[in-house]
Design an enzyme around this catalytic site. Structure first.
Site, PDB file in Angstrom:
ATOM      1  N   LYS A 194       0.870  -1.204   0.000  1.00 33.34           N
ATOM      2  CA  LYS A 194       0.000   0.000   0.000  1.00 33.34           C
ATOM      3  C   LYS A 194       0.892   1.235   0.000  1.00 33.34           C
ATOM      4  CE  LYS A 194       0.918   1.159   4.555  1.00 33.34           C
ATOM      5  NZ  LYS A 194       1.748   2.261   4.985  1.00 33.34           N
TER       6      LYS A 194
ATOM      7  N   ASP B 235      -2.568  -1.501  10.314  1.00 35.70           N
ATOM      8  CA  ASP B 235      -2.780  -1.497   8.860  1.00 35.70           C
ATOM      9  C   ASP B 235      -3.512  -2.745   8.358  1.00 35.70           C
ATOM     10  OD1 ASP B 235      -1.560   0.922   8.511  1.00 35.70           O
ATOM     11  OD2 ASP B 235       0.387   0.091   7.914  1.00 35.70           O
TER      12      ASP B 235
HETATM   13  P1  ATP Z   1       4.042  -0.301   8.048  1.00 35.94           P
HETATM   14  O1  ATP Z   1       4.008   0.559   6.844  1.00 35.94           O
HETATM   15  O2  ATP Z   1       2.756  -1.051   8.295  1.00 35.94           O
HETATM   16  O3  ATP Z   1       4.591   0.347   9.277  1.00 35.94           O
HETATM   17  P2  ATP Z   1       6.390  -1.559   7.037  1.00 35.94           P
HETATM   18  O4  ATP Z   1       6.086  -1.831   5.607  1.00 35.94           O
HETATM   19  O5  ATP Z   1       7.203  -0.333   7.329  1.00 35.94           O
HETATM   20  O6  ATP Z   1       5.022  -1.511   7.797  1.00 35.94           O
HETATM   21  P3  ATP Z   1       6.980  -4.312   7.361  1.00 35.94           P
HETATM   22  O7  ATP Z   1       7.705  -4.596   6.093  1.00 35.94           O
HETATM   23  O8  ATP Z   1       5.573  -4.747   7.448  1.00 35.94           O
HETATM   24  O9  ATP Z   1       7.095  -2.773   7.699  1.00 35.94           O
HETATM   25  O10 ATP Z   1       7.866  -5.009   8.535  1.00 35.94           O
HETATM   26  C1  ATP Z   1       7.992  -4.484   9.806  1.00 35.94           C
HETATM   27  C2  ATP Z   1       8.634  -5.511  10.735  1.00 35.94           C
HETATM   28  O11 ATP Z   1       7.822  -6.687  10.794  1.00 35.94           O
HETATM   29  C3  ATP Z   1      10.019  -5.962  10.372  1.00 35.94           C
HETATM   30  O12 ATP Z   1      10.819  -5.867  11.530  1.00 35.94           O
HETATM   31  C4  ATP Z   1       9.886  -7.420   9.980  1.00 35.94           C
HETATM   32  O13 ATP Z   1      10.971  -8.208  10.386  1.00 35.94           O
HETATM   33  C5  ATP Z   1       8.636  -7.859  10.716  1.00 35.94           C
HETATM   34  N1  ATP Z   1       7.835  -8.873  10.012  1.00 35.94           N
HETATM   35  C6  ATP Z   1       7.148  -9.846  10.594  1.00 35.94           C
HETATM   36  N2  ATP Z   1       6.489 -10.581   9.693  1.00 35.94           N
HETATM   37  C7  ATP Z   1       6.732 -10.033   8.482  1.00 35.94           C
HETATM   38  C8  ATP Z   1       6.306 -10.352   7.156  1.00 35.94           C
HETATM   39  N3  ATP Z   1       5.495 -11.371   6.890  1.00 35.94           N
HETATM   40  N4  ATP Z   1       6.752  -9.553   6.165  1.00 35.94           N
HETATM   41  C9  ATP Z   1       7.558  -8.500   6.413  1.00 35.94           C
HETATM   42  N5  ATP Z   1       8.002  -8.186   7.650  1.00 35.94           N
HETATM   43  C10 ATP Z   1       7.593  -8.934   8.682  1.00 35.94           C
END
Ligand code: ATP
Length: 296
Positions: free
Chosen positions: A9, A140
């Site tokens: 997203k 989210d």
């Molecule tokens: P948001 O925008 O919702 O804050 P993000 O995109 O910045 O999320 P993510 O990539 O969702 O962050 O990952 C955040 C944390 O979640 C990381 O520390 C990662 O190790 C952990 N994590 C746990 N499960 C997953 C998964 N299935 N995919 C990605 N990261 C994961």
């Protein structure tokens, strides 16, 4: 179960509007799913609930949001039907979405698992119930269950569909620096004003940039300042990207991914090629994607 796409997203705009007593922040954001997506395959075998993912920053045990979603669904099924439906599950995750990139990859994987398990169990839970379940995993997650462009408020769980979202192409650049959502929100405390420069009534569905984009649309993200001060690489990549594209560039979520919007896909393709050729080490991943309209 068939292979499923788990979309990223972007937050087209994001205002932090308050802080709740429990420490969660309230926000107002326009969120849209992208065609950029991870691929998930859920197999009913293995030993307990495990993920398999070759990305070094994605855990394969119960810290993985996809595994936590499966465990949550199992508990909810025991409560509702007295039947766990499964004991063993292996979730294969092919990561395309940058991790800690503000593109919601983990939350999307969690929503994808909830939706897949619900569908394959004769949909015991309504969409609303699934969104409630998902919220316990992350703010989210309800958006990815909702699955369409939406105005989000509360901590992200109050969703109103954005019916006028134009067909947009999106160039995304990730500078390769993972941004910690917790740290970015913590940093925000210091300069917080909570004053959106424009207020949109979600029920009017009016968009701040109309249906055509001319590169001068003005969107805003309250988390950009704190994210850039914690991770200067984001600001550097943003300047380079804006200069090369001659276009406004915005940050998604709590960073670190940046994006530019195009209503003309051919132009987006040409700009994407330009960026690929002129990229610096500040642009680790570059994607050309589209806003996925109704296929959450
Ligand atoms: P948001 O925008 O919702 O804050 P993000 O995109 O910045 O999320 P993510 O990539 O969702 O962050 O990952 C955040 C944390 O979640 C990381 O520390 C990662 O190790 C952990 N994590 C746990 N499960 C997953 C998964 N299935 N995919 C990605 N990261 C994961």
């Amino acid at each position: 179960m068939p292979v499923r796409l788990s979309p990223a997203k972007i937050n087209l705009f994001l205002y932090v509007t308050g802080r709740r007593a429990d420490g969660y922040h309230e926000l107002f954001s326009l969120m849209a799913p992208l065609t950029l997506a991870d691929r998930l395959e859920i197999i009913r075998s293995g030993n307990g609930i495990k993920a398999v993912c070759s990305h070094p920053d994605v855990p394969e045990d119960d810290r993985n949001l996809a595994c936590r979603a499966a465990a949550l669904f199992r508990s909810a099924m025991i409560e509702k039907k007295g039947d766990p439906v499964f004991d063993h599950l292996t979730i294969h995750i092919e990561k395309k979405i940058p991790v800690c990139g503000g593109l919601g990859g983990g939350s999307s994987n969690a929503a994808c698992v909830l939706l897949a398990l619900n569908q394959s169990s004769e949909t015991p839970f309504s969409t609303d119930e699934m969104m409630h379940l998902g919220l316990t995993l992350g703010a989210d997650v309800p958006f990815f269950i909702f699955g369409t462009p939406a105005f989000a408020s509360g901590v992200g769980e109050k969703l109103v569909p954005c019916r006028q979202m134009p067909h947009l192409s999106v160039i995304i650049v990730n500078p390769g620096v993972p941004a910690s959502t917790v740290d970015v929100f913590r940093k925000l405390e210091f300069g917080l004003t909570f004053t959106p420069s424009y207020i949109i009534n979600p029920s009017s569905n009016a968009l701040p940039f109309g249906n055509k984009l001319d590169g001068r649309e003005i969107l805003h993200n309250d988390l950009e300042g704190p994210a850039c001060s914690l991770y200067p690489e984001i600001g550097t990549a943003k300047k380079e990207m804006a200069l090369l594209l001659q276009r406004n560039v915005y940050m998604s979520g709590s960073g670190s991914s940046l994006f530019a919007l195009y209503s003309d896909h051919d132009m987006a393709e040409r700009s994407y090629e330009t960026l690929l050729q002129a990229r610096s080490e500040n642009m680790k991943f570059i994607f050309l994607s589209r806003i996925g309209l109704w296929d959450g």
